[in-house]
Design a protein around this motif. Structure first.
Motif, short mmCIF file in Angstrom:
data_model
loop_
_atom_site.label_atom_id
_atom_site.label_comp_id
_atom_site.label_asym_id
_atom_site.label_seq_id
_atom_site.Cartn_x
_atom_site.Cartn_y
_atom_site.Cartn_z
N PRO A 48 0.81 -1.22 0.00
CA PRO A 48 0.00 0.00 0.00
C PRO A 48 0.85 1.27 0.00
N ASN A 158 7.11 -7.30 7.02
CA ASN A 158 6.50 -6.17 7.74
C ASN A 158 5.27 -5.72 6.96
N GLN A 196 13.01 -7.55 6.94
CA GLN A 196 11.92 -6.64 7.30
C GLN A 196 11.31 -7.01 8.65
O1 MRU Z 1 9.60 -6.25 -0.33
P1 MRU Z 1 8.65 -5.56 0.60
O2 MRU Z 1 9.23 -5.22 1.91
O3 MRU Z 1 7.97 -4.38 -0.07
O4 MRU Z 1 7.52 -6.66 0.85
C1 MRU Z 1 6.44 -6.33 1.67
C2 MRU Z 1 5.50 -7.46 1.89
O5 MRU Z 1 5.68 -8.54 1.39
C3 MRU Z 1 4.28 -7.16 2.69
O6 MRU Z 1 3.86 -8.29 3.37
C4 MRU Z 1 3.15 -6.70 1.75
O7 MRU Z 1 3.59 -5.70 0.89
C5 MRU Z 1 1.98 -6.21 2.51
S1 MRU Z 1 2.26 -4.70 3.36
C6 MRU Z 1 0.81 -4.23 4.06
#
Ligand code: MRU
Length: 348
Positions: A48, A158, A196
């Protein structure tokens, strides 16, 4: 409350998540190119949050000189900015959802003066921001109902406030559950290679004063077998219309383990994370990142010189391992294809 992204006095500020948990550093993105760089290098991350920041990136691009002089020029600027920002990360569909909204907004408002149209595009970016605040709050409230007193919740990566502009999705549920129920404990998977879980989820839980233990990713099976995990909750980057879920690499393994141990496996995802064009998860593009993320930790090599590594950033969990998907419109369970069709039937 943590704000990963802020729009203040017509300026865009972002927490540099690569510096957490050591330092809380905010910086200003002045150009769409800086926004793109921040997404690629994961200064801002989480599905998001990427969508929100990209929408502001489009506005930053059209408000800078040389200003468009005709509607066609402005629309072409918007389309080029969307194309550039859309190349940053391929998996999280929220990015494309937000960019499509900015494009549609421009197309639907061609009759306005150009200065008004620029204001309308800024308002659209702010709508995307405010909707995320509302939607994540609603997901947190709904999801917390699935948790019982004394539960130990495992989460991965995260999916908290840092990954959204609200309270987070999966971690929003964890925080809400810890406030509503007694004796909630959390196990945080470290989430190699970018850590993360260890860096960001641990930081958020510490801020929220919620008790947790950090575990390495390969410890999950052990704790499940011992009966020390009652529920797993994760976020999502893209959900297909049959309920298959793309999320951070390692999610699929966790889901299978949870299934084997009869532990509920919940996915928290706003409507903006569903790809209504995709019938199943095999079609979801998986981002391949720099092998150096695997071969190094904190810029230090951890393997033999010249080692080759593979680094898919996400995996796809087949829907049969998903107990439920928690959205702002309610909780969806199997059969996912039918129930998701019903869920979206009344949306545009
Ligand atoms: O590579 P990232 O840190 O952007 O990946 C994030 C995730 O996989 C999260 O679980 C996902 O984007 C949901 S965040 C509400």
């Amino acid at each position: 409350m943590i704000k990963a992204i802020e729009w203040k006095h017509n300026r865009l500020f972002i927490i540099d998540q690569t510096k957490l948990p050591g330092k809380l550093v905010k910086f200003e993105c002045k150009t769409p190119q800086q926004v793109a760089e921040a997404i690629v290098n994961m200064k801002v991350r989480g599905a998001p949050a990427i969508g929100v920041v990209a929408a502001f990136g489009v506005y930053l691009g059209i408000k800078r000189p040389p200003l468009a002089k005709t509607f066609e020029q402005l629309l072409s600027q918007v389309e080029k900015l969307c194309a550039m920002l859309g190349k940053t990360r391929p998996t999280a569909v929220n990015l494309f959802w937000a960019l499509d909204r900015m494009k549609r907004c421009a197309q639907n408002n061609r009759d306005h003066k150009l200065s008004t149209l620029r204001d309308i595009l800024l308002r659209e970016a702010m709508n995307i921001y405010k909707e995320d605040e509302r939607v994540t709050k609603s997901i947190a409230g709904t999801g917390a109902e699935l948790i019982r007193d004394g539960d130990t919740i495992m989460t991965h990566c995260n999916a908290g406030a840092l990954a959204t502009v609200g309270v987070g999705t999966a971690l929003g549920i964890v925080v809400e559950a810890a406030h509503k129920h007694s004796g909630i404990k959390v196990l945080v998977g470290e989430t190699r290679p970018r850590l993360q879980g260890a860096r960001l989820t641990a930081w958020e839980l510490k801020q929220a004063r919620i008790p947790f233990h950090l575990i390495t990713d390969n410890m999950a099976a052990h704790f499940m077998k011992k009966g020390m995990i009652n529920v797993v909750i994760v976020g999502a980057d893209r959900v297909a219309m049959n309920g298959d879920v793309a999320n951070k690499i390692g999610t699929y393994g966790l889901a299978m383990l949870a299934y084997h141990h009869n532990i509920p496996f919940y996915v928290a995802a706003p409507v903006s994370t569903f790809d209504r064009n995709l019938l199943n998860g095999d079609l979801i593009p998986i981002e391949e990142r720099d092998p150096a993320e695997v071969t190094m930790i904190n810029d230090k090599p951890i393997s033999v010189p010249g080692v080759k590594a593979l680094n898919p950033a996400f995996d796809v969990t087949p829907h049969r391992y998903v107990s439920a998907i928690i959205t702002e419109l309610g909780i969806v369970r199997a059969p996912f294809d039918q129930n998701l069709k019903n869920l979206f039937a009344n949306l545009l």
